[in-house]
Design a protein around this motif. Structure first.
Motif, PDB file in Angstrom:
ATOM      1  N   LYS A   1       0.825  -1.207   0.000  1.00 21.77           N
ATOM      2  CA  LYS A   1       0.000   0.000   0.000  1.00 21.77           C
ATOM      3  C   LYS A   1       0.863   1.262   0.000  1.00 21.77           C
TER       4      LYS A   1
ATOM      5  N   LEU B   1       3.853   1.491  -1.291  1.00 22.15           N
ATOM      6  CA  LEU B   1       4.405   1.580  -2.646  1.00 22.15           C
ATOM      7  C   LEU B   1       3.375   2.187  -3.590  1.00 22.15           C
ATOM      8  N   GLU B   2       2.146   1.719  -3.481  1.00 18.87           N
ATOM      9  CA  GLU B   2       1.060   2.256  -4.312  1.00 18.87           C
ATOM     10  C   GLU B   2       0.836   3.737  -4.003  1.00 18.87           C
TER      11      GLU B   2
ATOM     12  N   SER C   1       3.013   5.845  -2.840  1.00 18.23           N
ATOM     13  CA  SER C   1       4.160   6.570  -3.379  1.00 18.23           C
ATOM     14  C   SER C   1       3.985   6.830  -4.872  1.00 18.23           C
ATOM     15  N   GLU C   2       3.514   5.821  -5.600  1.00 15.83           N
ATOM     16  CA  GLU C   2       3.270   5.986  -7.038  1.00 15.83           C
ATOM     17  C   GLU C   2       2.183   7.021  -7.300  1.00 15.83           C
ATOM     18  N   VAL C   3       1.124   6.995  -6.501  1.00 15.12           N
ATOM     19  CA  VAL C   3       0.031   7.962  -6.660  1.00 15.12           C
ATOM     20  C   VAL C   3       0.544   9.372  -6.369  1.00 15.12           C
TER      21      VAL C   3
ATOM     22  N   GLU D   1       3.598  10.477  -6.655  1.00 15.19           N
ATOM     23  CA  GLU D   1       4.488  10.855  -7.754  1.00 15.19           C
ATOM     24  C   GLU D   1       3.665  11.316  -8.957  1.00 15.19           C
ATOM     25  N   SER D   2       2.586  10.600  -9.244  1.00 11.22           N
ATOM     26  CA  SER D   2       1.697  10.981 -10.344  1.00 11.22           C
ATOM     27  C   SER D   2       1.045  12.337 -10.062  1.00 11.22           C
ATOM     28  N   CYS D   3       0.637  12.567  -8.815  1.00 16.26           N
ATOM     29  CA  CYS D   3       0.027  13.857  -8.445  1.00 16.26           C
ATOM     30  C   CYS D   3       1.028  14.999  -8.618  1.00 16.26           C
TER      31      CYS D   3
ATOM     32  N   LYS E   1       3.534  15.103 -10.700  1.00 11.56           N
ATOM     33  CA  LYS E   1       3.690  15.304 -12.141  1.00 11.56           C
ATOM     34  C   LYS E   1       2.502  16.085 -12.710  1.00 11.56           C
TER      35      LYS E   1
END
Length: 136
Positions: free
Chosen positions: A86, A88-89, A91-93, A95-97, A99
């Motif tokens: 969770k 990791l997920e 963190s990816e979200v 990072e997307s935000c 960007k």
């Protein structure tokens, strides 16, 4: 005068002789000795049974604690792995935000520049229109 002493109760019958008293007491104590020994043996047996029962209880409690500890470690590991995924997920979200936020800022700057350009062009058109009216 004849007195008959035979009818009267004999004092020797009601009071035991000193030799008889000692033998009776010895018999009584002899009778109590085995009882005392058996009760002390049974007390020892009871104490041993209690100790044995306590040892069994302590062993059972220790075993249950160990099982509980192992179960807690298993649950902890499962939860830890879930949380890792969770995070990791997340963190990816994030990072997307970040960007998307950068892209929105660029679009906002572009729109601000366009609005400024439109304002300049509108001003120049207004200027031309007023020039045209003056001429007319």
């Amino acid at each position: 005068m004849d007195f008959y002493f035979d009818d009267l109760p004999s004092t020797s019958q009601s009071t035991p002789k000193s030799g008889q008293e000692d033998s009776q007491m010895t018999e009584d104590t002899d009778n109590e000795s085995p009882r005392g020994k058996s009760s002390s043996l049974s007390m020892t047996d009871i104490q041993e049974q209690n100790t044995s029962s306590k040892d069994k209880l302590v062993a059972k409690v220790t075993e249950m604690c160990q099982q509980m500890k192992e179960h807690l470690f298993t649950v902890y590991e499962e939860n830890s792995n879930e949380m890792q995924l969770k995070l990791l997920e997340l963190s990816e979200v994030l990072e997307s935000c970040t960007k998307l936020n950068s892209e929105l800022l660029e679009a906002s700057h572009a729109l601000a520049g366009l609005r400024g350009a439109l304002a300049i062009s509108k001003t120049s058109e207004t200027q031309k229109l007023s020039d045209v009216r003056i001429i007319c």
